[in-house]
Write an enzyme that holds these catalytic residues in place. Structure first.
Site, PDB file in Angstrom:
ATOM      1  N   HIS A   6      -3.606  -5.796   1.249  1.00 16.89           N
ATOM      2  CA  HIS A   6      -3.337  -6.080   2.658  1.00 16.89           C
ATOM      3  C   HIS A   6      -3.873  -7.462   3.028  1.00 16.89           C
ATOM      4  CE1 HIS A   6      -1.984  -2.114   4.015  1.00 16.89           C
ATOM      5  NE2 HIS A   6      -2.961  -1.570   3.318  1.00 16.89           N
TER       6      HIS A   6
ATOM      7  N   CYS B  72       0.835  -1.199   0.000  1.00 17.21           N
ATOM      8  CA  CYS B  72       0.000   0.000   0.000  1.00 17.21           C
ATOM      9  C   CYS B  72       0.876   1.258   0.000  1.00 17.21           C
ATOM     10  CB  CYS B  72      -0.967  -0.036   1.180  1.00 17.21           C
ATOM     11  SG  CYS B  72      -2.413   1.018   0.957  1.00 17.21           S
TER      12      CYS B  72
END
Length: 486
Positions: free
Chosen positions: A428, A331
């Site tokens: 994630h 991310c």
């Protein structure tokens, strides 16, 4: 209508989240339909819910303990700090505003109606709602407009159990002092107390329990000994990330960013017997013997990139790569690894462009739309399936995206350097997938035999048994009350 009871702490980090998770599993094992609820949480470690919102990671664990699907009603107000003085406000799973702390204090009373809406919806679907407070009700300077502790308890008509942390010392003062500073009406909402994190023989604190009970006139629900397997459960705060007690030969270095976010990627790795996850605090160099440097997510990518450079970690990282080390960015960490981060609308501050670390030939453009999704992917080198989630702003493209290592809905995802030593992605939670984690770690010569989800379930059951032994759960259920009708 469900019964409800609220667990408040005599201070921060007394173990409220874990107690609620353990109590939830204990009550589920008794045959009750249980739901977790936290009116207000402050955390950049969020979970994406099935209804397309986001809640605190602790409430997602509590939902698992309840054997429920996480829902945005379980944490209707989530504060995600973006700076020392401001935070993004998430209301019922969706972005509401970005406010300074002073402005949030003014806005809080307007958030009580959606908080109560979410609470009553949960009550309609459960036998018992376990409510977790935030911080401490002893912070009486925050009582006006409060929605996190006594303000919520008063509005919803929910009784309270107060928990103290004996590991910090001064637990008698924590409990008795809290009663002393509360108004009589707030103090009357507290129906009992418990002591958490005791090391040694709990009977040694019998005299302490008598003192607290005598001074407060509250009954004791027990003294809970230190739960040694707490490290096996997903951590809400990065300071609680801990490797297997024995550690392993593969060292994974994780720089602690100022606005580190969604670091639940580390939990399965820290549980691996052949892995040592080392959080690198500011001021310390990245260790030269790390096999992998993992740059985690960030709530403020450009600001954390500046922190990364200020600590000299960019120099350490280049040396790591020259030595043949591997790098993974997830991310915000993925965005940092690129050549440039463009923020034309000033979403993270002043509009402009920031030079990235340059280890991936990609560029990120920040956009105001946030992507929130639960995602299934496949690991292209082996075909192993991965389940995770995306929670980010920004779109990343460039030549190294042709070296993708994940596939989502038939489309390549992520980027990799030509030699495969530097990788990045937006997904994630991918390390919770056993097959992927085993395949990934095998590239470092580390074997994985861990069934992560099974391990978490077993630990929740062990925590429930621990609380059944040391807390008076029968009394807890007797003290629970019927909330005020909406």
């Amino acid at each position: 209508m469900a019964l409800a009871i609220m667990i408040q702490g005599a201070g921060s980090n007394v173990g409220k989240s874990m107690l609620v998770a353990g109590l939830a599993r204990a009550c589920v094992r008794r045959g009750l339909n249980v739901a977790p609820f936290k009116p207000q949480n402050m955390s950049n470690n969020a979970a994406v819910t099935e209804d397309g919102g986001e809640i605190g990671r602790a409430q997602a664990l509590q939902a698992l303990a309840c054997r429920r699907t996480p829902h945005s009603d379980m944490n209707p107000v989530l504060l995600k700090p973006e700076s020392d003085t401001g935070a993004q406000i998430i209301v019922q799973g969706q972005r509401f505003a970005t406010l300074r702390a002073r402005d949030y204090g003014t806005a809080k009373p307007s958030l009580l109606p959606p908080v109560l809406d979410s609470f009553h919806r949960l009550c309609a679907s459960a036998d018992l709602v376990l409510v977790e407070g935030a911080g401490s009700p002893a912070e009486i300077n925050l009582r006006a407009g409060d929605i996190a502790n006594m303000g919520f308890a008063e509005a919803a008509g929910v009784p309270v159990i107060l928990v103290g942390d004996i590991d910090r010392g001064g637990v008698i003062a924590q409990i008795v002092g809290t009663q002393a500073v509360l108004t009589p009406s707030d103090a009357a909402r507290i129906k009992g107390f418990a002591i958490n994190k005791f090391r040694g023989d709990p009977s040694l604190f019998d005299a302490g329990l008598d003192e607290i009970a005598g001074r407060t006139r509250w009954p004791s629900l027990g003294v809970v000994p230190w739960f040694a397997d707490a490290w096996r459960l997903p951590a809400e705060d990065v300071i609680d990330i801990a490797s297997s007690p024995h550690g392993g030969p593969l060292k994974i270095a994780v720089p602690r960013l100022g606005r580190i976010a969604n670091f639940d990627d580390l939990d399965p790795l820290s549980a691996e017997p052949q892995v040592s996850v080392e959080i690198i605090e500011p001021g310390r160099p990245l260790p030269g013997d790390a096999g992998l440097v993992l740059i985690p997510g960030s709530k403020s990518t450009t600001a954390d990139l500046a922190v990364f450079r200020a600590n000299g970690w960019d120099i350490d990282l280049m040396a790591h790569v020259r030595r043949g080390g591997h790098v993974l960015g997830i991310c915000g960490g993925y965005q940092m690894l690129g050549r440039e981060i463009a923020d034309p609308e000033g979403i993270e501050g002043t509009p402009g462009c920031v030079t990235g670390l340059g280890l991936l030939d990609v560029t990120t453009v920040m956009r105001p739309e946030k992507r929130l999704s639960r995602t299934r992917a496949s690991y292209l080198p082996t075909g192993a399936m991965v389940e995770g989630y995306e929670i980010h702003i920004g779109q990343t493209d460039g030549p190294d995206c042709t070296h993708a290592w994940l596939e989502v809905d038939g489309q390549h995802h992520g980027a990799s350097s030509a030699d495969g030593r530097v990788r990045g992605c937006y997904l994630h939670g991918l390390f919770a997938s056993d097959a992927f984690r085993a395949a990934y770690l095998s590239g470092f010569g580390a074997a994985s035999t861990l069934a992560y989800d099974v391990s978490v379930e077993e630990t929740l059951d062990a925590l429930a048994a621990h609380l059944e032994t040391h807390m008076d759960i029968d009394l807890l259920l007797q003290l629970a009350g019927t909330p005020r009708a909406p």
